[in-house]
Design a protein around this motif. Structure first.
Motif, PDB file in Angstrom:
ATOM      1  N   ALA A  95       0.833  -1.214   0.000  1.00 30.05           N
ATOM      2  CA  ALA A  95       0.000   0.000   0.000  1.00 30.05           C
ATOM      3  C   ALA A  95       0.863   1.257   0.000  1.00 30.05           C
ATOM      4  CB  ALA A  95      -0.928  -0.012   1.216  1.00 30.05           C
ATOM      5  N   TYR A  96       1.974   1.232   0.739  1.00 28.13           N
ATOM      6  CA  TYR A  96       2.892   2.370   0.706  1.00 28.13           C
ATOM      7  C   TYR A  96       3.445   2.552  -0.709  1.00 28.13           C
ATOM      8  CZ  TYR A  96       3.090   1.713   5.831  1.00 28.13           C
ATOM      9  OH  TYR A  96       2.789   1.583   7.154  1.00 28.13           O
ATOM     10  N   GLN A  97       3.822   1.446  -1.321  1.00 31.37           N
ATOM     11  CA  GLN A  97       4.375   1.511  -2.672  1.00 31.37           C
ATOM     12  C   GLN A  97       3.344   2.033  -3.666  1.00 31.37           C
ATOM     13  OE1 GLN A  97       5.605  -2.663  -2.726  1.00 31.37           O
ATOM     14  NE2 GLN A  97       7.748  -2.033  -2.703  1.00 31.37           N
ATOM     15  N   ARG A  98       2.098   1.576  -3.540  1.00 34.48           N
ATOM     16  CA  ARG A  98       1.050   2.048  -4.445  1.00 34.48           C
ATOM     17  C   ARG A  98       0.825   3.545  -4.308  1.00 34.48           C
ATOM     18  NH1 ARG A  98      -1.334  -3.015  -3.144  1.00 34.48           N
ATOM     19  NH2 ARG A  98      -2.561  -2.060  -1.466  1.00 34.48           N
ATOM     20  N   ASP A  99       0.875   4.052  -3.082  1.00 35.79           N
ATOM     21  CA  ASP A  99       0.712   5.495  -2.875  1.00 35.79           C
ATOM     22  C   ASP A  99       1.777   6.276  -3.648  1.00 35.79           C
ATOM     23  OD1 ASP A  99      -1.435   5.072  -1.203  1.00 35.79           O
ATOM     24  OD2 ASP A  99      -0.277   5.330   0.657  1.00 35.79           O
ATOM     25  N   MET A 100       3.012   5.790  -3.586  1.00 36.40           N
ATOM     26  CA  MET A 100       4.104   6.483  -4.285  1.00 36.40           C
ATOM     27  C   MET A 100       3.964   6.357  -5.792  1.00 36.40           C
ATOM     28  SD  MET A 100       7.399   5.736  -1.830  1.00 36.40           S
ATOM     29  CE  MET A 100       7.098   3.998  -1.472  1.00 36.40           C
ATOM     30  N   VAL A 101       3.583   5.180  -6.254  1.00 36.32           N
ATOM     31  CA  VAL A 101       3.412   4.983  -7.697  1.00 36.32           C
ATOM     32  C   VAL A 101       2.294   5.872  -8.219  1.00 36.32           C
ATOM     33  CG1 VAL A 101       2.679   3.323  -9.455  1.00 36.32           C
ATOM     34  CG2 VAL A 101       4.383   2.665  -7.744  1.00 36.32           C
ATOM     35  N   ARG A 102       1.179   5.967  -7.479  1.00 39.35           N
ATOM     36  CA  ARG A 102       0.064   6.821  -7.919  1.00 39.35           C
ATOM     37  C   ARG A 102       0.494   8.274  -8.037  1.00 39.35           C
ATOM     38  NH1 ARG A 102      -3.501   3.381  -4.899  1.00 39.35           N
ATOM     39  NH2 ARG A 102      -3.044   4.554  -3.003  1.00 39.35           N
ATOM     40  N   LEU A 103       1.270   8.740  -7.057  1.00 37.32           N
ATOM     41  CA  LEU A 103       1.713  10.134  -7.080  1.00 37.32           C
ATOM     42  C   LEU A 103       2.601  10.409  -8.283  1.00 37.32           C
ATOM     43  CD1 LEU A 103       2.041  12.939  -5.852  1.00 37.32           C
ATOM     44  CD2 LEU A 103       3.867  12.012  -4.397  1.00 37.32           C
ATOM     45  N   VAL A 104       3.617   9.586  -8.465  1.00 36.03           N
ATOM     46  CA  VAL A 104       4.531   9.796  -9.589  1.00 36.03           C
ATOM     47  C   VAL A 104       3.791   9.612 -10.912  1.00 36.03           C
ATOM     48  CG1 VAL A 104       6.616   8.947 -10.740  1.00 36.03           C
ATOM     49  CG2 VAL A 104       6.567   9.188  -8.242  1.00 36.03           C
ATOM     50  N   SER A 105       2.905   8.641 -10.965  1.00 36.05           N
ATOM     51  CA  SER A 105       2.136   8.390 -12.180  1.00 36.05           C
ATOM     52  C   SER A 105       1.287   9.607 -12.565  1.00 36.05           C
ATOM     53  CB  SER A 105       1.240   7.165 -11.986  1.00 36.05           C
ATOM     54  OG  SER A 105       0.510   6.880 -13.154  1.00 36.05           O
ATOM     55  N   SER A 106       0.675  10.226 -11.570  1.00 38.50           N
ATOM     56  CA  SER A 106      -0.165  11.392 -11.859  1.00 38.50           C
ATOM     57  C   SER A 106       0.657  12.539 -12.428  1.00 38.50           C
ATOM     58  CB  SER A 106      -0.900  11.849 -10.596  1.00 38.50           C
ATOM     59  OG  SER A 106      -0.003  12.390  -9.631  1.00 38.50           O
ATOM     60  N   VAL A 107       1.893  12.689 -11.934  1.00 42.33           N
ATOM     61  CA  VAL A 107       2.757  13.752 -12.433  1.00 42.33           C
ATOM     62  C   VAL A 107       3.293  13.417 -13.824  1.00 42.33           C
ATOM     63  CG1 VAL A 107       4.944  14.962 -12.031  1.00 42.33           C
ATOM     64  CG2 VAL A 107       3.334  14.626 -10.151  1.00 42.33           C
ATOM     65  N   VAL A 108       3.644  12.158 -14.057  1.00 43.99           N
ATOM     66  CA  VAL A 108       4.054  11.741 -15.402  1.00 43.99           C
ATOM     67  C   VAL A 108       2.926  12.027 -16.388  1.00 43.99           C
ATOM     68  CG1 VAL A 108       4.604   9.755 -16.857  1.00 43.99           C
ATOM     69  CG2 VAL A 108       5.711  10.008 -14.629  1.00 43.99           C
ATOM     70  N   ALA A 109       1.707  11.690 -16.004  1.00 45.40           N
ATOM     71  CA  ALA A 109       0.557  11.914 -16.889  1.00 45.40           C
ATOM     72  C   ALA A 109       0.355  13.389 -17.194  1.00 45.40           C
ATOM     73  CB  ALA A 109      -0.701  11.331 -16.254  1.00 45.40           C
ATOM     74  N   GLU A 110       0.607  14.254 -16.206  1.00 43.04           N
ATOM     75  CA  GLU A 110       0.475  15.697 -16.430  1.00 43.04           C
ATOM     76  C   GLU A 110       1.421  16.195 -17.517  1.00 43.04           C
ATOM     77  OE1 GLU A 110       0.279  18.711 -13.298  1.00 43.04           O
ATOM     78  OE2 GLU A 110       0.109  17.045 -11.871  1.00 43.04           O
ATOM     79  N   ASN A 111       2.545  15.518 -17.673  1.00 40.15           N
ATOM     80  CA  ASN A 111       3.548  15.963 -18.627  1.00 40.15           C
ATOM     81  C   ASN A 111       3.229  15.558 -20.063  1.00 40.15           C
ATOM     82  OD1 ASN A 111       6.164  17.282 -17.407  1.00 40.15           O
ATOM     83  ND2 ASN A 111       5.419  15.803 -15.889  1.00 40.15           N
ATOM     84  N   ALA A 112       2.309  14.627 -20.253  1.00 38.73           N
ATOM     85  CA  ALA A 112       1.921  14.221 -21.613  1.00 38.73           C
ATOM     86  C   ALA A 112       0.511  13.649 -21.589  1.00 38.73           C
ATOM     87  CB  ALA A 112       2.912  13.198 -22.173  1.00 38.73           C
ATOM     88  N   PRO A 113      -0.480  14.466 -21.237  1.00 38.61           N
ATOM     89  CA  PRO A 113      -1.849  13.949 -21.113  1.00 38.61           C
ATOM     90  C   PRO A 113      -2.377  13.343 -22.403  1.00 38.61           C
ATOM     91  CG  PRO A 113      -1.809  16.358 -21.052  1.00 38.61           C
ATOM     92  CD  PRO A 113      -0.399  15.904 -20.926  1.00 38.61           C
ATOM     93  N   GLU A 114      -1.946  13.883 -23.529  1.00 37.04           N
ATOM     94  CA  GLU A 114      -2.425  13.365 -24.811  1.00 37.04           C
ATOM     95  C   GLU A 114      -1.906  11.962 -25.093  1.00 37.04           C
ATOM     96  OE1 GLU A 114       1.581  15.025 -25.385  1.00 37.04           O
ATOM     97  OE2 GLU A 114      -0.221  15.732 -24.337  1.00 37.04           O
ATOM     98  N   VAL A 115      -0.765  11.621 -24.518  1.00 32.89           N
ATOM     99  CA  VAL A 115      -0.180  10.290 -24.712  1.00 32.89           C
ATOM    100  C   VAL A 115      -0.896   9.253 -23.845  1.00 32.89           C
ATOM    101  CG1 VAL A 115       1.903   8.894 -24.383  1.00 32.89           C
ATOM    102  CG2 VAL A 115       2.077  11.209 -25.353  1.00 32.89           C
ATOM    103  N   PHE A 116      -1.228   9.639 -22.615  1.00 31.53           N
ATOM    104  CA  PHE A 116      -1.696   8.662 -21.644  1.00 31.53           C
ATOM    105  C   PHE A 116      -3.198   8.643 -21.419  1.00 31.53           C
ATOM    106  CE2 PHE A 116       2.666   9.850 -20.113  1.00 31.53           C
ATOM    107  CZ  PHE A 116       3.275   8.664 -20.495  1.00 31.53           C
ATOM    108  N   GLU A 117      -3.898   9.586 -22.002  1.00 34.89           N
ATOM    109  CA  GLU A 117      -5.338   9.712 -21.734  1.00 34.89           C
ATOM    110  C   GLU A 117      -6.085   8.395 -21.946  1.00 34.89           C
ATOM    111  OE1 GLU A 117      -9.114  12.593 -22.903  1.00 34.89           O
ATOM    112  OE2 GLU A 117      -7.225  12.740 -24.024  1.00 34.89           O
ATOM    113  N   HIS A 118      -5.739   7.671 -22.981  1.00 30.77           N
ATOM    114  CA  HIS A 118      -6.442   6.424 -23.295  1.00 30.77           C
ATOM    115  C   HIS A 118      -5.514   5.208 -23.251  1.00 30.77           C
ATOM    116  CE1 HIS A 118      -9.857   8.860 -24.388  1.00 30.77           C
ATOM    117  NE2 HIS A 118      -9.129   9.515 -25.271  1.00 30.77           N
ATOM    118  N   ASP A 119      -4.387   5.350 -22.552  1.00 27.25           N
ATOM    119  CA  ASP A 119      -3.430   4.241 -22.523  1.00 27.25           C
ATOM    120  C   ASP A 119      -2.818   4.088 -21.124  1.00 27.25           C
ATOM    121  OD1 ASP A 119      -1.648   2.242 -23.118  1.00 27.25           O
ATOM    122  OD2 ASP A 119      -0.928   3.167 -24.976  1.00 27.25           O
ATOM    123  N   PRO A 120      -3.608   3.603 -20.159  1.00 21.93           N
ATOM    124  CA  PRO A 120      -3.091   3.452 -18.789  1.00 21.93           C
ATOM    125  C   PRO A 120      -1.924   2.467 -18.696  1.00 21.93           C
ATOM    126  CG  PRO A 120      -5.244   2.402 -19.014  1.00 21.93           C
ATOM    127  CD  PRO A 120      -5.013   3.204 -20.266  1.00 21.93           C
TER     128      PRO A 120
END
Length: 198
Positions: A126-151
């Motif tokens: 659960a600790y690891q998932r919290d960190m992955v979610r945070l970093v993932s959300s920031v990665v997605a912010e940097n290229a929303p058009e790339v990741f919008e439909h490709d989780p």
């Protein structure tokens, strides 16, 4: 009557955890004994049992304290007002700064979780998932058009970021703050550059 804790209980417990990290990292969990852990911590075998009733309990406490502290430190990074690239750099740098002095615990994390029962593994995951979610959300912010439909692609990129950060200790042991900050920024730059090609 309940037994009172010594004033230095927390400090001794921390010393035991640090000793356990060294022993588990160098010898492996299976080969480490409570006697070796006590010897490394500079206390008697009988005394170590005042703190931990088993090697398994010690392993869980070591990984729990390591991952919880890492998670808490990462989610506390102030990202408000930063651009998406700045957010990614801030998180990458913070991970490496948090790892400083914790290389042994980090090694144990990569090999030790399988020795724990499922309920304890889930707490750590659960600790690891919290960190992955945070970093993932920031990665997605940097290229929303790339990741919008490709989780799936977003997860691949996110785990690639952690991969670059997590293995830093293998080839740059003893890196100071400046080196960690420089490499964290470099990981962010590599990721941002790679996003342009996706």
């Amino acid at each position: 009557m309940a037994r009172t804790q010594a004033k230095d209980h927390a400090a001794k417990q921390e010393a035991i955890l640090e000793a356990a990290a060294r022993v588990f990292a160098s010898e492996g969990f299976d080969r480490a004994s409570m006697a070796a852990l006590a010897r490394e911590a500079g206390i008697s075998k009988a005394n170590i049992y005042h703190y931990y009733d088993s090697k398994d309990a010690l392993l869980f406490d070591l990984l729990d304290s390591h991952l919880k502290a890492l998670r808490d430190r990462l989610v506390a990074v102030k990202l408000e007002g930063l651009s998406p690239p700045e957010k990614l750099a801030a998180l990458c740098i913070e991970v490496l700064l948090a790892y400083q002095g914790a290389d042994n615990a980090h090694r144990v994390q990569s090999t030790g979780m399988d020795h724990l029962p499922e309920d304890e593994r889930q707490i750590l995951a659960a600790y690891q998932r919290d960190m992955v979610r945070l970093v993932s959300s920031v990665v997605a912010e940097n290229a929303p058009e790339v990741f919008e439909h490709d989780p799936a692609k977003l997860r691949q990129v996110t785990m690639s970021v952690f991969g670059m950060l997590n293995w830093h200790y293998m080839w740059n042991a003893g890196a100071d703050d400046a080196a960690r900050r420089a490499y964290g920024a470099q990981v962010a730059q590599l990721t941002l550059g790679g996003l342009k090609a996706l």
